[in-house]
Write a protein that holds these residues in place. Structure first.
Motif, PDB file in Angstrom:
ATOM      1  N   HIS A  48       0.826  -1.224   0.000  1.00  0.00           N
ATOM      2  CA  HIS A  48       0.000   0.000   0.000  1.00  0.00           C
ATOM      3  C   HIS A  48       0.856   1.269   0.000  1.00  0.00           C
ATOM      4  O   HIS A  48       0.330   2.370  -0.116  1.00  0.00           O
ATOM      5  CB  HIS A  48      -0.937  -0.003   1.208  1.00  0.00           C
ATOM      6  N   ARG A  89      -3.352   5.230  -2.159  1.00  0.00           N
ATOM      7  CA  ARG A  89      -3.866   4.882  -0.827  1.00  0.00           C
ATOM      8  C   ARG A  89      -3.415   5.881   0.244  1.00  0.00           C
ATOM      9  O   ARG A  89      -4.215   6.377   1.028  1.00  0.00           O
ATOM     10  CB  ARG A  89      -3.382   3.479  -0.440  1.00  0.00           C
ATOM     11  N   TYR A  90      -2.108   6.150   0.287  1.00  0.00           N
ATOM     12  CA  TYR A  90      -1.536   7.046   1.291  1.00  0.00           C
ATOM     13  C   TYR A  90      -0.540   7.966   0.606  1.00  0.00           C
ATOM     14  O   TYR A  90      -0.101   7.704  -0.508  1.00  0.00           O
ATOM     15  CB  TYR A  90      -0.779   6.237   2.368  1.00  0.00           C
ATOM     16  N   HIS A 108      -2.887   8.637   6.643  1.00  0.00           N
ATOM     17  CA  HIS A 108      -3.350   7.289   6.967  1.00  0.00           C
ATOM     18  C   HIS A 108      -4.850   7.075   6.741  1.00  0.00           C
ATOM     19  O   HIS A 108      -5.391   6.022   7.087  1.00  0.00           O
ATOM     20  CB  HIS A 108      -3.019   6.927   8.429  1.00  0.00           C
ATOM     21  N   GLY A 109      -5.523   8.054   6.171  1.00  0.00           N
ATOM     22  CA  GLY A 109      -6.970   7.847   5.960  1.00  0.00           C
ATOM     23  C   GLY A 109      -7.720   7.886   7.285  1.00  0.00           C
ATOM     24  O   GLY A 109      -7.188   8.330   8.306  1.00  0.00           O
ATOM     25  N   SER A 144      -7.819   1.565   8.376  1.00  0.00           N
ATOM     26  CA  SER A 144      -6.958   2.280   7.433  1.00  0.00           C
ATOM     27  C   SER A 144      -5.595   2.588   8.042  1.00  0.00           C
ATOM     28  O   SER A 144      -4.550   2.307   7.435  1.00  0.00           O
ATOM     29  CB  SER A 144      -7.647   3.572   6.968  1.00  0.00           C
ATOM     30  N   MET A 148      -1.583   1.007   7.177  1.00  0.00           N
ATOM     31  CA  MET A 148      -0.431   1.898   6.976  1.00  0.00           C
ATOM     32  C   MET A 148       0.642   1.633   8.016  1.00  0.00           C
ATOM     33  O   MET A 148       1.834   1.515   7.673  1.00  0.00           O
ATOM     34  CB  MET A 148      -0.895   3.352   7.058  1.00  0.00           C
ATOM     35  N   GLU A 206      -8.473   6.762  15.625  1.00  0.00           N
ATOM     36  CA  GLU A 206      -7.262   5.960  15.374  1.00  0.00           C
ATOM     37  C   GLU A 206      -6.383   5.744  16.613  1.00  0.00           C
ATOM     38  O   GLU A 206      -5.491   4.895  16.592  1.00  0.00           O
ATOM     39  CB  GLU A 206      -6.359   6.627  14.293  1.00  0.00           C
TER      40      GLU A 206
END
Ligand SMILES: O=P(O)(O)O[C@H]1O[C@H](CO)[C@@H](O)[C@H]1O
Ligand SMILES: O=c1cc[nH]c(=O)[nH]1
Length: 306
Positions: free
Chosen positions: A42, A100-101, A114-115, A120, A124, A256
């Protein structure tokens, strides 16, 4: 400015810190050693396609946050603060090969997006931790800079997390592994939290506090919002929950912190979290509704970089 450099980077005065053993970034997976190649899928990086020690071996600080634009702006801010060559405007996204990142490197500082949410950031972090391990990084400090919703604190406050807690206000992260649940600690580095707090004293108009951060699996129902597509609780239930959270030491909510604390703690990364609160107009209306309850939830809308 208070130092947040790891002990081994502090001045060369001959004291215990100077002789402290280097703290490596380690992985806890017996299978990695035997792998011929480790593809960090990713991140669009790999041990055979990239010279990770040459690219990342000097990394000492990693700053992560949910949104790509914020982390790019933070990297440009660091470029200026570190007085690196050029204006940093055309800074390269190392992970440009994947959407993605994003990842930017400015000297010893890595800035990574990192979303949203535990899944998610977890993907990462698995690949970032392996990256730092393959690059043989040591004495790495990682800081999450995110937005969050405050509980009982002034709009615009900055919360430095001392402990990440789950939706039941417990300092734990429950990782589902196959058909088992493993509970992991979410303690963060208290000394680093205090270092960051001391740094904040020198920044004008940045009201800062240290407190517990609650990590939820959802932005709407999970955080007591009444305006999602689904809502199965009353306003009274919501306020009761938030008051209990406040009494449990929770000062802000995001999505997170628990897995961030758990994974960084397990892999030798000195971790801290510093979300900030931004109140949006519509939330100010809501605050007025709640002030008579002696409780206001300030919601964040997009944090400032840095
Ligand atoms: O601003 P970031 O870092 O994305 O963090 C917060 O914002 C998102 C929700 O709006 C979630 O990711 C939450 O943790
Ligand atoms: O999870 C989040 C993030 C920002 N603001 C909130 O209220 N919650």
């Amino acid at each position: 400015m208070a130092s947040i450099l790891p002990a081994s980077n502090r001045s060369m005065r001959p004291d215990k810190n100077t002789y402290e053993r280097k703290r490596s970034v380690y992985v806890k997976n017996p299978y990695l050693e035997g792998m011929d190649e480790d593809i960090l899928y990713h991140l669009d990086l790999g041990t055979k396609t990239h010279n990770l020690p040459a690219m990342f071996g000097d990394v000492k600080f990693v700053c992560v946050g949910g949104s790509p634009n914020r982390m790019k702006a933070f990297a440009q801010f660091m470029h200026k603060e570190l007085r690196l060559e050029g204006d940093g405007e055309d800074i390269e996204d190392i992970c440009a090969g994947t959407d993605r990142y994003c990842m930017f490197k400015t000297g010893p500082v890595l800035s990574v997006s990192h979303g949203m949410g535990i899944p998610s950031i977890s993907i990462m972090l698995h690949e970032l931790i392996k990256l730092l391990h393959h690059a043989r990084c040591c004495d790495v400090t990682i800081i999450r800079i995110g937005t969050s919703g405050g509980i009982g604190i002034a709009p615009g406050s900055i919360v430095i997390t001392d402990t990440a807690v789950d939706s039941f206000f417990k300092p734990r992260f429950e990782q589902v592994i196959l058909d088992n649940v493993v509970t992991r600690s979410t303690e963060l580095d208290k000394e680093l939290a205090n270092d960051l707090f001391n740094c904040s004293r020198e920044i004008p108009n940045a009201p800062t506090l240290i407190g517990h951060t609650m990590c939820t699996y959802d932005f709407y129902e999970g955080q007591g919002r009444l305006d999602g597509a689904l809502c199965s609780f009353s306003r009274e239930k919501k306020l009761d929950y938030l008051k209990r959270a406040y009494r449990a030491g929770v000062r802000n909510i995001e999505m997170e912190s628990t897995v961030f604390a758990a994974m960084c703690g397990l892999c030798g990364l000195r971790g801290a979290q510093r979300p900030e609160i931004r109140v949006s107009e519509e939330r100010q209306k809501v605050e007025r509704l709640w002030k008579n309850d002696g409780m206001i939830l300030v919601s964040s809308t997009g944090g400032r970089p840095g």
